[in-house]
Scaffold this motif. Sequence first.
Motif, PDB file in Angstrom:
ATOM      1  N   TRP A 116       1.042 -21.833  14.171  1.00 23.86           N
ATOM      2  CA  TRP A 116      -0.381 -20.971  14.581  1.00 23.86           C
ATOM      3  C   TRP A 116      -1.150 -20.811  13.540  1.00 23.86           C
ATOM      4  O   TRP A 116      -0.224 -20.105  12.646  1.00 23.86           O
ATOM      5  CB  TRP A 116       0.544 -20.242  15.553  1.00 23.86           C
ATOM      6  CG  TRP A 116       0.271 -20.383  17.016  1.00 23.86           C
ATOM      7  CD1 TRP A 116       2.015 -21.289  17.622  1.00 23.86           C
ATOM      8  CD2 TRP A 116      -0.308 -21.011  17.608  1.00 23.86           C
ATOM      9  NE1 TRP A 116       2.455 -21.763  18.126  1.00 23.86           N
ATOM     10  CE2 TRP A 116       0.536 -21.320  19.382  1.00 23.86           C
ATOM     11  CE3 TRP A 116      -1.374 -21.515  18.448  1.00 23.86           C
ATOM     12  CZ2 TRP A 116       0.895 -22.180  20.506  1.00 23.86           C
ATOM     13  CZ3 TRP A 116      -2.050 -21.654  19.004  1.00 23.86           C
ATOM     14  CH2 TRP A 116      -1.124 -22.162  20.006  1.00 23.86           C
ATOM     15  N   ILE A 117      -2.194 -20.338  13.411  1.00 22.61           N
ATOM     16  CA  ILE A 117      -2.891 -19.668  12.692  1.00 22.61           C
ATOM     17  C   ILE A 117      -4.266 -18.631  13.433  1.00 22.61           C
ATOM     18  O   ILE A 117      -4.528 -19.061  14.426  1.00 22.61           O
ATOM     19  CB  ILE A 117      -4.037 -21.009  11.410  1.00 22.61           C
ATOM     20  CG1 ILE A 117      -3.061 -21.707  11.054  1.00 22.61           C
ATOM     21  CG2 ILE A 117      -5.517 -20.283  11.161  1.00 22.61           C
ATOM     22  CD1 ILE A 117      -3.983 -23.145  11.088  1.00 22.61           C
ATOM     23  N   GLU A 118      -4.484 -17.965  12.543  1.00 24.64           N
ATOM     24  CA  GLU A 118      -5.766 -16.854  13.432  1.00 24.64           C
ATOM     25  C   GLU A 118      -5.955 -16.559  12.359  1.00 24.64           C
ATOM     26  O   GLU A 118      -6.264 -16.728  11.568  1.00 24.64           O
ATOM     27  CB  GLU A 118      -4.478 -15.199  13.333  1.00 24.64           C
ATOM     28  CG  GLU A 118      -5.682 -14.287  14.542  1.00 24.64           C
ATOM     29  CD  GLU A 118      -5.017 -12.587  14.451  1.00 24.64           C
ATOM     30  OE1 GLU A 118      -5.874 -12.468  14.693  1.00 24.64           O
ATOM     31  OE2 GLU A 118      -3.671 -12.335  13.996  1.00 24.64           O
ATOM     32  N   VAL A 119      -7.249 -17.689  13.020  1.00 28.48           N
ATOM     33  CA  VAL A 119      -8.829 -16.879  12.183  1.00 28.48           C
ATOM     34  C   VAL A 119     -10.027 -16.159  12.553  1.00 28.48           C
ATOM     35  O   VAL A 119      -9.547 -15.611  13.769  1.00 28.48           O
ATOM     36  CB  VAL A 119      -9.167 -18.653  12.622  1.00 28.48           C
ATOM     37  CG1 VAL A 119     -11.091 -18.036  11.509  1.00 28.48           C
ATOM     38  CG2 VAL A 119      -8.739 -19.315  11.976  1.00 28.48           C
ATOM     39  N   GLN A 120      -9.649 -15.241  11.466  1.00 31.64           N
ATOM     40  CA  GLN A 120     -10.573 -13.707  11.861  1.00 31.64           C
ATOM     41  C   GLN A 120     -12.308 -13.557  10.775  1.00 31.64           C
ATOM     42  O   GLN A 120     -12.524 -14.726   9.811  1.00 31.64           O
ATOM     43  CB  GLN A 120     -10.247 -12.786  10.521  1.00 31.64           C
ATOM     44  CG  GLN A 120      -8.809 -12.578  12.290  1.00 31.64           C
ATOM     45  CD  GLN A 120      -8.051 -11.839  11.122  1.00 31.64           C
ATOM     46  OE1 GLN A 120      -8.365 -10.760  10.155  1.00 31.64           O
ATOM     47  NE2 GLN A 120      -6.790 -10.842  12.257  1.00 31.64           N
ATOM     48  N   VAL A 121     -12.946 -13.480  11.164  1.00 26.94           N
ATOM     49  CA  VAL A 121     -14.299 -12.368  10.737  1.00 26.94           C
ATOM     50  C   VAL A 121     -14.520 -12.476   9.131  1.00 26.94           C
ATOM     51  O   VAL A 121     -13.841 -10.964   9.423  1.00 26.94           O
ATOM     52  CB  VAL A 121     -15.446 -12.495  11.372  1.00 26.94           C
ATOM     53  CG1 VAL A 121     -17.254 -12.230  10.112  1.00 26.94           C
ATOM     54  CG2 VAL A 121     -15.803 -13.571  12.940  1.00 26.94           C
ATOM     55  N   LYS A 122     -14.468 -13.430   8.126  1.00 20.69           N
ATOM     56  CA  LYS A 122     -14.600 -12.091   6.749  1.00 20.69           C
ATOM     57  C   LYS A 122     -15.642 -11.068   6.753  1.00 20.69           C
ATOM     58  O   LYS A 122     -16.475 -11.420   6.847  1.00 20.69           O
ATOM     59  CB  LYS A 122     -14.627 -13.008   5.736  1.00 20.69           C
ATOM     60  CG  LYS A 122     -14.324 -12.519   4.259  1.00 20.69           C
ATOM     61  CD  LYS A 122     -14.653 -14.276   2.915  1.00 20.69           C
ATOM     62  CE  LYS A 122     -14.133 -13.052   2.065  1.00 20.69           C
ATOM     63  NZ  LYS A 122     -14.536 -13.826   0.724  1.00 20.69           N
ATOM     64  N   GLN A 123     -15.007 -10.035   6.400  1.00 21.54           N
ATOM     65  CA  GLN A 123     -15.794  -8.527   6.592  1.00 21.54           C
ATOM     66  C   GLN A 123     -16.510  -8.416   5.019  1.00 21.54           C
ATOM     67  O   GLN A 123     -16.110  -8.686   3.789  1.00 21.54           O
ATOM     68  CB  GLN A 123     -14.612  -7.538   6.903  1.00 21.54           C
ATOM     69  CG  GLN A 123     -14.248  -7.885   7.949  1.00 21.54           C
ATOM     70  CD  GLN A 123     -15.326  -7.644   9.313  1.00 21.54           C
ATOM     71  OE1 GLN A 123     -16.260  -6.668   8.920  1.00 21.54           O
ATOM     72  NE2 GLN A 123     -15.289  -8.140  10.423  1.00 21.54           N
ATOM     73  N   PRO A 124     -17.772  -8.547   4.538  1.00 18.05           N
ATOM     74  CA  PRO A 124     -18.165  -8.173   4.050  1.00 18.05           C
ATOM     75  C   PRO A 124     -18.229  -6.578   2.723  1.00 18.05           C
ATOM     76  O   PRO A 124     -16.715  -6.066   3.938  1.00 18.05           O
ATOM     77  CB  PRO A 124     -19.711  -7.394   3.967  1.00 18.05           C
ATOM     78  CG  PRO A 124     -20.121  -7.953   5.295  1.00 18.05           C
ATOM     79  CD  PRO A 124     -18.542  -7.418   5.775  1.00 18.05           C
ATOM     80  N   LEU A 125     -17.645  -7.188   1.755  1.00 17.08           N
ATOM     81  CA  LEU A 125     -17.151  -6.008   0.372  1.00 17.08           C
ATOM     82  C   LEU A 125     -18.059  -4.669   1.379  1.00 17.08           C
ATOM     83  O   LEU A 125     -17.584  -3.357   0.856  1.00 17.08           O
ATOM     84  CB  LEU A 125     -17.525  -6.708  -0.828  1.00 17.08           C
ATOM     85  CG  LEU A 125     -16.757  -7.370  -1.345  1.00 17.08           C
ATOM     86  CD1 LEU A 125     -17.304  -8.261  -2.622  1.00 17.08           C
ATOM     87  CD2 LEU A 125     -15.245  -7.211  -1.086  1.00 17.08           C
TER      88      LEU A 125
END
Length: 155
Positions: A116-125
């Motif tokens: 399984w892979i959990e994909v998240q939105v990358k948060q900006p710096l």
Amino acid sequence: AGQDTAISFDVHSSAGEIELENYLGEPMHLAIIKDDLKQFIHTHPSRKDGHMHTDAGFFAPVAHANGGDAHDAAQGAHGTEFNVVFPEPGVYKAFAQFRPRGANLPPDEALVASFWIEVQVKQPLISAWWWLLLFSAAAMVALSFGVRRYIGSRK
């Protein structure tokens, strides 16, 4: 989600890393299905040409595939690497299909590893709030210099 993501596989036995032989023209196939069955990704090891996206039928409204020449496949001393663009955040089930060299498998069979892979939105710096604050402060400084210059020229 929405960004090129590198996924790398190393296949090992107790004696060390195992070289893979081509199965259906590739050293490894990776099929990834979103848990709600709305996304299906089929990819091969990384190549020079990038990704090709196609429409799908069956159960997924969108399918993504990686194309290219088999001789450009990336497999070496550090495993087999894939570049995948997950179209949206969520949980995906991945199936890696491969044939270890010399495994005495029938010609039409391969091993499958799933995970399984959990994909998240990358948060900006820096969040949008901080960008707005910095822009507002810079605008106030520029405006104050402009007003000071205007008032100084009127004297």
